[in-house]
Each structure stands twice: as C-alpha cells, then as structure tokens.
Design a protein around this motif. Structure first.
Motif, mmCIF file in Angstrom:
data_model
loop_
_atom_site.group_PDB
_atom_site.id
_atom_site.type_symbol
_atom_site.label_atom_id
_atom_site.label_comp_id
_atom_site.label_asym_id
_atom_site.label_seq_id
_atom_site.Cartn_x
_atom_site.Cartn_y
_atom_site.Cartn_z
ATOM 1 N N THR A 1 0.795 -1.226 0.000
ATOM 2 C CA THR A 1 0.000 0.000 0.000
ATOM 3 C C THR A 1 0.826 1.273 0.000
ATOM 4 O OG1 THR A 1 -0.153 -0.031 2.421
ATOM 5 C CG2 THR A 1 -1.917 -1.122 1.192
ATOM 6 N N GLU A 2 2.023 1.224 0.590
ATOM 7 C CA GLU A 2 2.822 2.440 0.733
ATOM 8 C C GLU A 2 4.289 2.074 0.877
ATOM 9 O OE1 GLU A 2 1.541 5.321 3.784
ATOM 10 O OE2 GLU A 2 3.633 5.428 4.413
ATOM 11 N N GLU B 1 5.188 7.292 -0.873
ATOM 12 C CA GLU B 1 4.315 7.179 -2.036
ATOM 13 C C GLU B 1 3.246 6.136 -1.762
ATOM 14 O OE1 GLU B 1 4.517 6.664 -6.907
ATOM 15 O OE2 GLU B 1 6.350 6.815 -5.726
ATOM 16 N N MET B 2 1.989 6.504 -2.018
ATOM 17 C CA MET B 2 0.895 5.552 -1.971
ATOM 18 C C MET B 2 0.960 4.709 -3.239
ATOM 19 S SD MET B 2 -0.326 6.393 0.913
ATOM 20 C CE MET B 2 -1.756 5.314 0.924
#
Length: 240
Positions: free
Chosen positions: A8-9, A73-74
């Motif tokens: 996710t990240e 960053e996503m």
C-alpha cells in the motif's frame, strides 16, 4: 507473492544531523527539479520552521522535520516502473548534498484483508500468539500487536504487525497491517563516501521491498486463515 498481500505504501526516510525544514518549500522542490514541474499539490502545503509537508495528487509526499526527511508514495495499483519516490529522494540528496546524513530507512507497508474482524483477530491471537487467559480482561478482548526485529547481513529489518480497518470509499475491510523498516546506518569516512552509500541504498529499494514481501509470504502468510481477495486500496488504513 501471495495474491492476498497488497503493498500500500513505501517510504524512504533519511536521518540527517541539523536538518532545517525551512530549506525546503514548494517552489524550491519544483525550480530545482526535485519534482517535475507538472506535478500538482493535493492540498495546501504545511510550511513552518519545524515541519514541511508537501503531498501531490499522484500519491507522492515529502515530509521534512528537524533531523529527518521522508519521501513516501501511496502504491495502489502502480507497477514498480511507475513508482517515483526513489527518484525524488535521489534528487533531494543531490540538491542537499551538504547535509550530514547518518542513516536511511526503506519502509514498506502491506495489508492482507480478511472476511471478518474475528478472522483478523484470530490471525494475530491464535496464529502468531499462543491462546490463553491473558487475551481477555475486564470483559474485553486484548488489542494485540507485534514488533519484531530481524538482523540482516547489513542493517536490521524491523516489522510491526497490527489489526486495522482499511477504508476505501464507503467500504471498510478488516485487515492485518504489516509495517516494515529496513534500517541502514551509513558507512564511509568522508561526506562523499556516505552520500554514495546513501544513493546506492536508495537505488536498491526494490530489493528491500522484495525482502520484506518474501518474509511475509514465507513466514506469516503460508498457514494463515483464508483472507479476503486483495483489493486495490488507495484509501486510509486505521488501527482498531
């Protein structure tokens, strides 16, 4: 990689001595080429003596605090080729080459969704922990989480495991959040040598993420209760 595990990240965290957040602002990062000129801010920047926070519509964020600079960053459904945080981090190091960097962390996060909160709870409290009376007190169940540390050939892989809810639009999915931190002190006798070491670690971020995913798949997901299918989660993750 397990089909149920979703990255996710990713964040790259630079620890630096005597870093002044005020040196960075939206104009500086754009005019120096740290970020492309066509990137648009997702919201109003936070900018003061103790914190600079810039978040862009493409999911990239720059957060600067005294002694720490984070680029995150996503991920959502991005491919590795589309992920840009390492490029931004390398540009920051190049433009701020006189900063005394001390360590760097590559910090991925991933979630596994479950069909119910009970299944997510059982994953931690039955699969990872030994059941016992300690899990209940005063009529309530414990909120359990784990923090683990794995020494590597160089550096350390720290892992936190917590039960969360993942919200995407109006849908809320029970999940387990795995938060990784591959932490590396910088080596070198000169500033130039430490900068080179820092750049090499940042450029190698994909290998670190692969190590993180390998640990999860081989050691934590092979015998877990069946989670729900992975979803494209680009929304918020919040703890239980």
């Amino acid at each position: 990689m397990s089909n149920s595990l979703q990255l996710t990240e990713i964040a790259i965290s630079l620890v630096a001595k005597n870093l002044n957040p005020a040196v960075l602002n939206p104009d500086f990062v754009k005019y120096t080429g740290i970020i492309p000129s066509d990137w648009e801010l997702a919201n109003q920047p936070v900018y003061n003596n103790n914190l600079v926070q810039l978040v862009y519509k493409n999911g990239v964020g720059i957060i600067v605090q005294p002694n720490r600079l984070n680029v995150l960053e996503m991920i959502g459904g991005k491919t590795p080729a589309e992920i840009q945080l390492a490029t931004v981090a390398l540009q920051l190091v190049e433009k701020l080459s006189q900063v005394e960097y001390q360590a760097v962390g590559i910090n991925p996060k991933a979630v596994v969704g479950f069909t119910s909160e009970a299944d997510a709870y059982q994953y931690i409290c039955s699969n990872l922990l030994s059941p016992g009376s300690w899990q209940e007190f005063g009529g309530s169940k414990v909120n359990a989480g784990l923090e683990l540390s794995y020494p590597l050939k160089r550096g350390v892989l720290n892992l936190a495991i917590n039960q969360v809810n993942v919200q995407s639009g109006e849908q809320v999915t029970p999940a387990i959040l795995f938060s990784g931190n591959l932490n590396y002190p910088l080596t070198g006798n000169t500033v130039a040598e430490r900068i080179q070491d820092l750049q090499q670690i940042i450029a190698n971020w994909q290998n670190d993420v692969n190590i993180f995913q390998q640990l999860l798949v081989e050691k934590f997901l092979s015998s877990s209760p069946s989670p729900s299918p992975a979803q494209q989660i680009s929304a918020s993750v919040f703890s239980k």
